[in-house]
Design a protein around this motif. Sequence first.
Motif, PDB file in Angstrom:
ATOM      1  N   ASN A 165      45.506  36.978  28.847  1.00  0.00           N
ATOM      2  CA  ASN A 165      45.740  38.015  29.849  1.00  0.00           C
ATOM      3  C   ASN A 165      46.109  37.304  31.147  1.00  0.00           C
ATOM      4  OD1 ASN A 165      45.569  39.915  31.900  1.00  0.00           O
ATOM      5  ND2 ASN A 165      43.753  40.911  31.054  1.00  0.00           N
ATOM      6  N   THR A 166      47.351  37.416  31.584  1.00  0.00           N
ATOM      7  CA  THR A 166      47.824  36.684  32.767  1.00  0.00           C
ATOM      8  C   THR A 166      47.112  37.118  34.045  1.00  0.00           C
ATOM      9  OG1 THR A 166      49.659  38.236  33.080  1.00  0.00           O
ATOM     10  CG2 THR A 166      50.102  36.250  31.784  1.00  0.00           C
ATOM     11  N   ASN A 167      46.509  38.294  34.045  1.00  0.00           N
ATOM     12  CA  ASN A 167      45.797  38.769  35.240  1.00  0.00           C
ATOM     13  C   ASN A 167      44.420  38.135  35.408  1.00  0.00           C
ATOM     14  OD1 ASN A 167      47.856  40.526  36.148  1.00  0.00           O
ATOM     15  ND2 ASN A 167      47.245  41.991  34.576  1.00  0.00           N
ATOM     16  N   THR A 168      43.855  37.573  34.339  1.00  0.00           N
ATOM     17  CA  THR A 168      42.535  36.949  34.436  1.00  0.00           C
ATOM     18  C   THR A 168      42.585  35.436  34.195  1.00  0.00           C
ATOM     19  OG1 THR A 168      42.083  37.417  32.108  1.00  0.00           O
ATOM     20  CG2 THR A 168      41.337  39.060  33.734  1.00  0.00           C
ATOM     21  N   ASN A 217      44.783  32.190  40.839  1.00  0.00           N
ATOM     22  CA  ASN A 217      45.213  33.288  39.978  1.00  0.00           C
ATOM     23  C   ASN A 217      46.740  33.277  39.911  1.00  0.00           C
ATOM     24  OD1 ASN A 217      46.189  34.498  42.360  1.00  0.00           O
ATOM     25  ND2 ASN A 217      44.438  35.879  42.522  1.00  0.00           N
ATOM     26  N   ARG A 218      47.324  34.238  39.252  1.00  0.00           N
ATOM     27  CA  ARG A 218      48.784  34.229  39.082  1.00  0.00           C
ATOM     28  C   ARG A 218      49.534  34.449  40.376  1.00  0.00           C
ATOM     29  NH1 ARG A 218      51.032  39.265  35.773  1.00  0.00           N
ATOM     30  NH2 ARG A 218      52.906  38.176  36.390  1.00  0.00           N
TER      31      ARG A 218
END
Length: 191
Positions: A82-85, A59-60
């Motif tokens: 979506n950078t969170n997913t 993940n990020r």
Amino acid sequence: MLLLYHHLLCLLTLRHHALVKAQTVAKTYTGWDCCKPICASTDNRPSLLTTRGAVRVCNRSSQPLPTTAGVSAVTGCQPGVNTNTAAYLCDTYQPIPISNDLSYGFAIQVQDSQAADHPNCCKCYQLRWLTGAAANKTMIVQVVTPGGAGGCQRGDMIILTPGGGVGPLGQGGCNGMYGGLQLGGAQGGEE
């Protein structure tokens, strides 16, 4: 210039293994774009997970994702994701020095196809440099992405190295992962 040894281990029986060794002369580059490796996807063919496996992604925050989540996650290099997913290249993919003349690492092998079921996904290669500062040094790399771009030729290796170049997608993946921190390196990678 480097001399590339391709090692292919074929299971012939439970007790007998054959080692195929081929040599190629190619160039190496460095790169680190933070994108999800192509070999981390099954290209909608789940059977590849059992026959080839999949490269781990993070993940990020560079925390490993479970295999099934990583396989289905969208790359952090896709615009508007979506950078969170999204899934990214784990920071543990950087080179690991073992001794003065041996290191381990991961690479992009320049190929015509960037398919997730590419036959070179997850294969290992032994690289030995013939010229330059690394002459006579060796590195064992695992291919995590077939493809590549820019001035690279088919068969060249782009060794994953933070700060070594951001590739054709620029800072896209690294911006999503590191919040805009510029990691440096040339657009096309360093030779």
